[in-house]
Enzyme design. Sequence first.
Site, PDB file in Angstrom:
ATOM      1  N   ALA A 122       0.855  -1.179   0.000  1.00  0.00           N
ATOM      2  CA  ALA A 122       0.000   0.000   0.000  1.00  0.00           C
ATOM      3  C   ALA A 122       0.892   1.230   0.000  1.00  0.00           C
ATOM      4  CB  ALA A 122      -0.909   0.001   1.231  1.00  0.00           C
ATOM      5  N   LEU A 143       0.481   3.909   1.366  1.00  0.00           N
ATOM      6  CA  LEU A 143       0.450   4.586   2.662  1.00  0.00           C
ATOM      7  C   LEU A 143       1.123   3.770   3.764  1.00  0.00           C
ATOM      8  CD1 LEU A 143      -3.188   5.988   2.532  1.00  0.00           C
ATOM      9  CD2 LEU A 143      -1.071   7.307   2.412  1.00  0.00           C
ATOM     10  N   SER A 144       1.683   2.629   3.431  1.00  0.00           N
ATOM     11  CA  SER A 144       2.285   1.759   4.434  1.00  0.00           C
ATOM     12  C   SER A 144       3.683   2.241   4.832  1.00  0.00           C
ATOM     13  CB  SER A 144       2.384   0.326   3.905  1.00  0.00           C
ATOM     14  OG  SER A 144       3.238  -0.444   4.721  1.00  0.00           O
ATOM     15  N   PRO A 145       3.907   2.523   6.116  1.00  0.00           N
ATOM     16  CA  PRO A 145       5.258   2.929   6.526  1.00  0.00           C
ATOM     17  C   PRO A 145       6.274   1.808   6.360  1.00  0.00           C
ATOM     18  CG  PRO A 145       3.881   2.547   8.457  1.00  0.00           C
ATOM     19  CD  PRO A 145       2.974   2.473   7.260  1.00  0.00           C
ATOM     20  N   ALA A 202       6.196  -0.516   4.028  1.00  0.00           N
ATOM     21  CA  ALA A 202       6.541  -0.591   2.601  1.00  0.00           C
ATOM     22  C   ALA A 202       7.555   0.495   2.256  1.00  0.00           C
ATOM     23  CB  ALA A 202       5.294  -0.475   1.739  1.00  0.00           C
TER      24      ALA A 202
END
Length: 199
Positions: free
Chosen positions: A9, A11-13, A15
Amino acid sequence: MPHIDYFFATLSPYAYLAGNRLEEIALKHSATITYKPFDLITGFGRTGGQPPKDRHPSRQEYRAIELPRQAKKLGMPFNLKPAFWPTNGAPSSYAIIAAQNEGGGDVGKLCQLIMQAVWVEDRDIAQDDVVRDCLAKAGFDPAVADKGLLQGADTYARNLEEAVEKGVFGAPFYILDDGQKFWGQDRLEDLEMCLDGRL
């Protein structure tokens, strides 16, 4: 030639904290990558998870410790409380899907630029100008953002269904073509060991 399906995603920190390590591993092992951005929050609800805001305070507290610690370990800049989080991750995901279909630039770099915009630069990736800037910096025509919006939305929805079907419950999540699964940026070493035949 090995292949990696990469579910994530924008918005995933976690990632974001993966940086470019997946791309480096793929290059080293002549592996291909399919980037599959998906709606992680909806995915949580369908796989027994919860969005960060709904988690028990002890889990939220640990997240606030672990994210900066991992960023420091990796030598990456990181803002625990970015100005535009959460925001709508769909437009940036559609752009990644369109760019991957269009070709001509670096999709991995595009993903990293978009996530860097959130977690370092305090920019809103739901805004067209931010997405277009990331596209240009990754070597794509910024107009790609306007192409294939319906296809992007359809693929984004299908990525979620595929993620749930394949047992993806978080991000980043990596699946090799032999079915081996790896959850989290801290499992990239294990992914590489599998490609090496050591695991």
